[in-house]
Design an enzyme around this catalytic site. Structure first.
Site, PDB file in Angstrom:
ATOM      1  N   SER A 188       0.830  -1.198   0.000  1.00  0.00           N
ATOM      2  CA  SER A 188       0.000   0.000   0.000  1.00  0.00           C
ATOM      3  C   SER A 188       0.866   1.250   0.000  1.00  0.00           C
ATOM      4  O   SER A 188       1.648   1.479  -0.921  1.00  0.00           O
ATOM      5  CB  SER A 188      -0.949  -0.045   1.197  1.00  0.00           C
ATOM      6  OG  SER A 188      -1.923   0.952   1.092  1.00  0.00           O
ATOM      7  N   ASP A 197     -10.709  -3.609  -4.241  1.00  0.00           N
ATOM      8  CA  ASP A 197     -10.038  -2.743  -3.269  1.00  0.00           C
ATOM      9  C   ASP A 197     -10.839  -1.452  -3.107  1.00  0.00           C
ATOM     10  O   ASP A 197     -11.038  -0.708  -4.069  1.00  0.00           O
ATOM     11  CB  ASP A 197      -8.615  -2.432  -3.744  1.00  0.00           C
ATOM     12  CG  ASP A 197      -7.747  -1.833  -2.657  1.00  0.00           C
ATOM     13  OD1 ASP A 197      -8.253  -0.994  -1.892  1.00  0.00           O
ATOM     14  OD2 ASP A 197      -6.564  -2.200  -2.584  1.00  0.00           O
ATOM     15  N   HIS A 209      -8.650  -4.185   0.329  1.00  0.00           N
ATOM     16  CA  HIS A 209      -7.354  -3.572   0.628  1.00  0.00           C
ATOM     17  C   HIS A 209      -6.612  -4.259   1.764  1.00  0.00           C
ATOM     18  O   HIS A 209      -5.384  -4.167   1.841  1.00  0.00           O
ATOM     19  CB  HIS A 209      -7.559  -2.091   0.970  1.00  0.00           C
ATOM     20  CG  HIS A 209      -6.300  -1.293   0.960  1.00  0.00           C
ATOM     21  ND1 HIS A 209      -5.571  -1.052  -0.191  1.00  0.00           N
ATOM     22  CD2 HIS A 209      -5.605  -0.686   1.966  1.00  0.00           C
ATOM     23  CE1 HIS A 209      -4.520  -0.328   0.084  1.00  0.00           C
ATOM     24  NE2 HIS A 209      -4.510  -0.084   1.391  1.00  0.00           N
TER      25      HIS A 209
END
Length: 381
Positions: free
Chosen positions: A147, A212, A241
């Protein structure tokens, strides 16, 4: 818009667990630091590192006795080492790698406040520790960015020409692109991964969930399309996510990737070849040629690159054939060859200049916070 966006990023970008999920304790019998509230393991070292920006960050190193590769893991936005401890130790076992993880400035028990530039200093200090304390070389290192961790991972990757590989897990194109579907990079943007990914010469694996809700799936897809050395991506159908590690395909694909990377030649062997390689056969893969060229640009300014020598071979063949023809044709062809070489040389210099200008722009990016979990779902991590 620029001022408003910068203020928004500065205010909402970071989500360090508050309070931190762990404390640092010292084992009275050994004097070693430990992370509290986790199952202690003898093969885990806990360290405190000082960054070039003056912060003291916490890192953990998981040793695997038979490992040949080391993963440097930059975790996601709303986590710290206490929460990642179990994942790190399990990945080390299942992938048979050494693994170094660290907390960003302002996360866990690391001092300071998080910012884009601090995360760059954080990963630099951690990599320096790998080199100096554990003797890890860059050609045996894999950078893993999850991320927002894709930002510091790619920033370091473009500085290591002999890096073994990069793994990007739910990566972002840039901070601003998480919030707005902009088509160009603005000066006030942060973590400009979209501009950096084409500069990475080693194999890149990208993992992203198709559902996501924080960083849209399109971020991972576009980064993969821009990779120079693409590896088969992992698009996890239905993945969001924060749950990709729960999919069986996740660990399977990582094992496959690590196995493939272990079989690649160590890049140090390529870059340490004699400077005059005109009599040597081409390298086995385009990947090795590109990395060798990138790592020797400065030393090779006075000589044609490998690619230029390859381009000149058809011209040499033509001149050989022309010798059987008339003197007039021979002179004409040589004149054309000289003209083409001069043009190729000019084009090559221009490309190199543009590449360095682009890199310079990225290094001068503003020091704002990172942008990862910009919605309430981040609080659930």
């Amino acid at each position: 818009m620029g001022t408003a966006t910068s203020s928004m990023a500065a205010k909402f970008a970071f989500f360090p667990p508050d309070p931190p999920s762990y404390n640092i304790v010292v084992d009275e019998s050994t004097g070693k630091m430990r992370i509290s509230d986790v199952n202690q393991r003898d093969n885990v070292d806990v360290l405190k590192l000082t960054t070039r920006r003056g912060n003291e960050i916490v890192a953990m190193y998981v040793k695997s006795p038979s490992a040949s590769l080391t993963v440097l893991y930059s975790h996601g936005n709303a986590a710290d080492l206490g929460q990642m401890y179990h994942i790190f130790t399990e990945l080390s076992v299942h992938l048979n790698v050494n693994l170094m993880g660290y907390d960003y400035s302002g996360y866990g028990q690391s001092s300071g406040k998080p910012s884009e530039q601090d995360t760059y200093a954080d990963i630099e200090a951690t990599y320096k520790c790998l080199e100096e304390t554990y003797g890890v070389k860059q050609e045996d290192t894999i950078l893993y960015g999850q991320s927002v961790g894709s930002g510091p991972a790619l920033e370091l990757a473009i500085r290591l020409p002999c890096l073994r590989a990069v793994i990007l897990h739910s990566p972002i194109l840039s901070g601003l692109r998480v919030m707005y579907p902009v088509k160009r990079t603005f000066w006030f943007d942060i973590y400009k991964n979209i501009d950096k990914i084409p500069l990475v010469g080693c194999p890149v694996l990208i993992i992203h969930g198709t559902e996501d809700e924080v960083v849209d799936f399109s971020h991972g897809k576009q980064l993969w399309e821009l990779c120079k050395e693409k590896y088969e991506p992992l698009w996890l159908k239905g993945g969001n996510h924060c749950n990709l590690e729960l999919y069986p395909e996740y660990l399977r694909h990582l094992r496959k990737f690590i196995s493939a990377i272990e079989k690649l030649p160590r890049l140090r062997d390529v870059t340490e070849q004699p400077k005059d390689q005109s009599e040597q056969p081409p390298n086995n893969t385009d990947q090795i040629k590109e990395k060798s060229r990138a790592s020797t640009d400065q030393r090779e300014k006075g000589r044609p690159s490998f690619g230029q020598r390859e381009k000149s071979r058809p011209s040499t063949d033509n001149r050989e054939k022309a010798r059987a023809s008339t003197d007039k044709k021979e002179k004409s062809r040589k004149s054309i060859d000289r003209s083409m070489k001069a043009r190729n040389s000019t084009d090559h210099s221009e490309r190199a200049r543009n590449s360095f200008d682009r890199l310079g722009d990225m290094v001068r990016s503003v020091g704002l916070c990172n942008v990862d979990c910009l919605r309430q779902t981040a609080a659930e991590v």
